[in-house]
Enzyme design. Structure first.
Site, PDB file in Angstrom:
ATOM      1  CB  ILE B 472      -0.965  -0.019   1.202  1.00 54.48           C
ATOM      2  CG1 ILE B 472      -0.214  -0.064   2.546  1.00 54.48           C
ATOM      3  CG2 ILE B 472      -1.885  -1.222   1.119  1.00 54.48           C
ATOM      4  CD1 ILE B 472      -1.131   0.068   3.767  1.00 54.48           C
ATOM      5  CB  THR B 474       4.119  -0.607   3.208  1.00 54.00           C
ATOM      6  OG1 THR B 474       3.416  -1.468   2.290  1.00 54.00           O
ATOM      7  CG2 THR B 474       3.087   0.055   4.094  1.00 54.00           C
ATOM      8  N   GLY B 515       3.110  -5.738   8.814  1.00 58.54           N
ATOM      9  CA  GLY B 515       3.232  -6.384   7.511  1.00 58.54           C
ATOM     10  C   GLY B 515       4.617  -6.891   7.183  1.00 58.54           C
ATOM     11  CB  THR B 625      10.795   1.343   1.694  1.00 60.58           C
ATOM     12  OG1 THR B 625      11.432   0.277   2.390  1.00 60.58           O
ATOM     13  CG2 THR B 625      10.984   1.156   0.208  1.00 60.58           C
ATOM     14  N   GLY B 692       8.042  -2.927  13.185  1.00 62.16           N
ATOM     15  CA  GLY B 692       7.316  -2.101  12.218  1.00 62.16           C
ATOM     16  C   GLY B 692       7.729  -0.639  12.262  1.00 62.16           C
ATOM     17  N   GLY B 694       5.687   1.742  10.011  1.00 62.89           N
ATOM     18  CA  GLY B 694       4.647   2.526   9.335  1.00 62.89           C
ATOM     19  C   GLY B 694       3.913   3.510  10.223  1.00 62.89           C
ATOM     20  CD  GLU B 695       0.280   1.429  12.837  1.00 57.08           C
ATOM     21  OE1 GLU B 695      -0.909   1.396  12.528  1.00 57.08           O
ATOM     22  OE2 GLU B 695       0.764   0.680  13.711  1.00 57.08           O
TER      23      GLU B 695
END
Ligand code: FES
Ligand code: FES
Lengths: 171, 739
Positions: B472, B474, B515, B625, B692, B694-695
């Protein structure tokens, strides 16, 4: 209604519902889906294409208003095998994440660099009569009509500066 | 062959550090990047199918009640209109993530203003859209629906599991040398991915093929099956490219079910692409929060009491409630603690996960309160935090899997030039601008989910990674390819990753920052299995086998992989199963954010001038990334602090600003130079030692800006977003105070 558009140097003769936007004509009727729809209301820039060399939000324009116009979309700028300098720069700086706003960003940036070259001032320009330079502030200001929810902005600015610098070197 | 691993405890082997290819961790460009920058990546709304027709959702214009009549006759006479669909299986809003339970059906029963109630199908998009706008609807309206969480008439629940108390918080507060007791508010917010929610449904001989904008395919498949009353095996979902999700695409959305039902009824492929307003109004949102934060501290700035009460909202009957205090339990030490969690039942769009549910708003408010405490104590905000880092998890006594907060704080302060900050506000002025600095800790719980992946090795020296994982934005394509390349000793160009298809092994999907670590581990395990077989052929123990550039190396022997493979392609599956590890240790990602802002003394305008974040996320799988994800998180912090607010009409709860002109996500000119720094870390308790990213960026970054604004001009705004009107009011007050 009948409309003739030249998209990326190819002539398309289309029979369109007069309600069809230029964006939908490009995507659904000419089958070029690289140009994206993010809002359909001129709010996000995902649908940016160049019409006769100038960037516009194609969702805000009806296709019938563009009979005979020359349209350049993201597909016309380069291919995976032969990227345009901006496309290559976006790849190099990670100027995107999900990629959805990216065609609009790149079309917008392509035309924007021409605007700077032509000396068009922006809200952040020191003077109205130029010269305009592709500084961080100028790029951020001029690219603020292209939203990126992934928020790749710093990398987008870096990509555009990279492409602009490469062009200066080549010139 | 499947290589399974149940994640029960730490792993100190760090196998990935012993591999030879050297591609993992590097900022490899995204393999799908060239498609994305040339407009060749095909997203859901780009899909066309022969004979495809178009559906447009119809929205309710009441807040609560029932549709009595859809006056379909008139619109059915309009050119091109094929059907008006009001099937009882149509759903009212989006589903939650990581569950096969579908969202509530019976769309004729209206529970919020703007709810989709029907689908108009027509030959063309223009015809469908026009007819949907023309359709008139009769309702039996139930008056008196409560739409505001702070409305005294709102029913308020206190879910038992979300309340907790340790020690004697009231007495501790009473006895504390210094006390903070403040109310903070954060706004209702929208994920607003740039790609609107969309689905294209087609039935092929009793089987449903669905292209849909989704983050987690396997659970979505279950949701669609349950919503339609068919078997999951009869559904194939495809989502190879997803234009952002941020939580709003975790579960299926109303247009998914509508497209499937319409396609069945029409016996033609049906495409339903939400308009921007529908994408914001009919899916899900982040709940607004009201948070009361209490702190008691001793003279030295050690916390003795922490109190965190929250009021959030959701529709009646919905289990999800924004887990505001998720990290409050373990971020700082204090012997006496209280957490109170209230959920107001309101008739607004369903509340669900938006990027970092919980910490995004909870840590942000808490970090604002920490700044107020530091101020009161006359202590450096960084020092205050350093003084209160627990050694083990408060309350449970569990160990931390790794703890990098202190390092994130000190390293961030050093890189940012924190020592140049003036301790008191209104100390630095440049022309019309007050300049100030602020900081906050960043914290986010970390978890893994069950995931499977398949890796095939061909005789031509290429590998194929297959899983239903999504990308998405990511970086899944890049990361999964890198893991396989590293494990199998192949150049990046020799690995292809195929994603986004439920016919492939079920992954974790994308969400909750799990993920990369979860599905990545499945790829890792599959590769481990392949390595074992290659080692056997090589006649050496697997750990001693070196794979590099398509060759196996052991004991001065170098053999091309194809030779070892004995003339046959190889394939293996990896399967990660979450186990006891999560119960045995508290796992989290840590960081710190620093911001410098300018506040215009005359207009109250805020400009973020620069920002820096330090991040400890275990092993970094792709430096580029990961950095992009960290940037994105921090920029979402800018949005939360300064501009983002879904405004609900006080009378009927409808979202007033359901588009991108009125809901203000940060734009390019709002974002200054940002610096991201990753701390070197291996978390033994994380499979692959990777967590992770992403957050984490959004879990406190907004507070750094709020605190910087106070440091600049002396104004504390405790209701986000900190719009100009609020700052201006504070400035006027501050001027008056100064006389
Ligand atoms: S789609 Fe045209 S501006 Fe958003
Ligand atoms: S890359 Fe996802 S919106 Fe810009």
């Amino acid at each position: 209604m009948h409309v003739t558009l030249t998209i990326n140097d190819t002539k398309h003769s289309l029979d369109l519902d007069p309600r069809t936007t230029l964006l939908d004509a490009i995507r659904s009727h000419a089958g070029l889906t690289g140009t994206k729809k993010g809002c359909d209301h001129g709010q996000c820039g995902a649908c940016t294409v160049m019409v006769n060399g100038r960037r516009i939000n194609s969702c805000l324009s009806l296709a019938v208003m563009h009979d005979g116009d020359a349209v350049t979309t993201i597909e016309g700028l380069g291919t995976p095998e032969a990227l345009s300098p901006l496309q290559a720069a976006f790849l190099e700086t990670d100027g995107f994440q999900c990629g959805y706003c990216t065609p609009g960003q790149i079309c917008s940036a392509t035309a924007m660099l021409e605007e700077i070259r032509a000396g068009w001032p922006s809200h952040v320009s020191e003077t109205l009569d130029g010269p305009a330079l592709p500084t961080e502030a100028e790029i951020a200001e001029r690219m603020s009509g292209n939203l990126c929810r992934c928020s790749a902005y710093p990398n987008i600015v870096a990509a555009i500066r990279l492409a602009a610098a490469e062009r200066e070197d080549a010139a | 062959m499947t290589r399974e691993m149940t994640h029960d405890g730490p792993d100190a082997d760090h196998r990935l550090d012993g591999m030879a290819q050297g591609v993992l961790g590097r900022g490899e460009p995204r393999p799908e990047g060239a498609l994305k920058v040339t407009g060749r990546a095909v997203y859901t709304g780009d899909q066309q199918a022969p004979g495809m027709v178009h559906g447009a959702l119809v929205r309710a214009t009441i807040t609560r009640g029932r549709v009595t009549t859809l006056n379909s006759a008139t619109v059915l006479e309009m050119p091109g209109v094929l059907a008006v669909i009001d099937d009882p299986r149509l759903v009212r809003f989006s589903g939650q993530g990581a569950t096969t339970k579908p969202p509530k059906a019976d769309a004729a029963g209206v529970v919020y203003h703007g709810q989709p109630i029907a689908l108009v199908v027509a030959e063309t998009l223009e015809q469908a859209r026009h007819a949907a706008l023309r359709l008139t609807v009769d309702y039996a309206e139930e008056p008196g629906a409560v739409t505001g969480p702070e409305d005294p008439a709102a029913e308020v629940e206190l879910p038992q599991k979300k309340q907790s108390e340790t020690g004697a918080p009231d007495a501790a507060l009473e006895a504390a040398d210094t006390v903070i007791d403040r109310i903070y508010r954060t706004a209702s917010m929208s994920s607003a991915p740039m790609e609107p929610h969309a689905s294209l449904a087609e039935w092929q001989g009793g089987k449903l093929v669905l292209h849909s904008t989704l983050q987690m395919l396997a659970s979505a498949q279950g949701q669609v099956a349950a919503a339609l009353g068919i078997e999951p095996e009869d559904i194939r979902i495809l989502a190879p490219h997803v234009g952002g999700g941020f939580g709003s695409k975790l579960g299926i959305s109303p247009e998914t079910v509508a497209a499937a039902i319409a396609a069945q009824q029409m016996r033609r492929p049906v495409s339903v692409v939400c308009t921007r307003p529908q994408s914001m109004e009919t899916t899900s949102r982040r709940s607004e929060t009201l948070q009361r934060i209490q702190m008691g501290a001793d003279d030295e700035g050690r916390l003795t009491m922490i109190g965190h009460e929250a009021l959030v909202s959701n529709l009646p009957g919905q289990k999800f409630s924004e887990p505001v205090q998720q990290a409050t339990h373990f971020t700082y030490e204090a012997a006496h603690r209280r957490v109170v969690h209230r959920v107001a039942r309101v008739h607004r769009l369903v509340a669900a996960s938006v990027r970092a549910p919980g910490e995004a708003v909870g840590a942000t408010a808490f970090e604002c309160a920490m700044d107020e405490l530091a101020d009161k104590l006359g202590l450096c905000p960084v020092a205050l935090r350093l003084r209160n880092i627990p050694k083990v998890e408060p309350g449970t006594g569990r160990p931390f899997s790794s703890h990098k907060l202190a390092e994130a704080l000190t390293e961030g302060a050093r890189r940012f030039g924190w020592e140049h900050r003036h301790a008191s506000p209104r100390a630095r002025r440049e022309g019309e601008w007050w300049i100030g600095m602020g900081m906050s800790s960043l914290v986010r719980v970390n978890t893994v989910m069950e995931a499977k992946a398949r890796v095939s090795l061909s005789l031509d020296g290429t590998a194929l990674v297959e899983t239903d994982m999504t990308d998405i934005g990511t970086g899944s394509y890049a990361i999964l390819s890198q893991i396989a390349a590293e494990m199998l000793g192949l150049p990046m160009g020799s690995v292809e990753t195929v994603l986004g298809d439920t016919d492939l092994p079920a992954s974790s999907g994308s969400g909750g920052s799990f993920g990369a670590a979860s599905t990545g581990s499945a790829v890792y395990l599959a590769c481990l299995e392949l390595r074992s077989r290659l080692a056997e052929a090589m006649g050496c123990p697997e750990p001693e086998l070196t794979l590099k550039d398509g060759h196996a190396i052991h004991d001065n022997r170098k053999v091309p992989l194809s030779t070892l493979m004995g003339g046959a392609a190889m394939q293996a599956e990896g399967h990660l199963i979450p186990g006891e590890a999560e119960d045995k240790a508290r796992q989290a990602t840590w960081g710190a954010a620093f911001a410098e802002v300018g506040v215009n003394a005359i207009t109250g305008e805020i400009r973020v001038r620069r920002m820096l974040g330090t991040f400890a996320i275990g092993r970094v799988l792709n430096a580029q990334t990961a950095r992009s994800q960290a940037l994105g998180g921090m920029i979402w912090g800018i949005g939360m602090a300064l501009t983002e607010e879904l405004v609900h009409d006080a009378r009927d709860g409808h979202i007033v600003n359901r588009d991108l002109a009125e809901y203000h996500v940060p734009v390019n000119a709002d974002v200054p130079a940002l610096e991201v720094h990753f701390l070197e870390e291996r978390d033994d308790w994380a499979p692959m030692q990777a967590k992770g990213i992403g957050e984490l960026g959004i879990c406190g970054a907004g507070a750094a800006i709020v605190n910087a604004v106070h440091n600049a001009c002396g104004v504390r705004v405790r209701s986000l977003p900190m719009t100009v009107d609020k700052v201006l009011a504070g400035l006027v007050e501050a001027e008056a105070d100064q006389g």
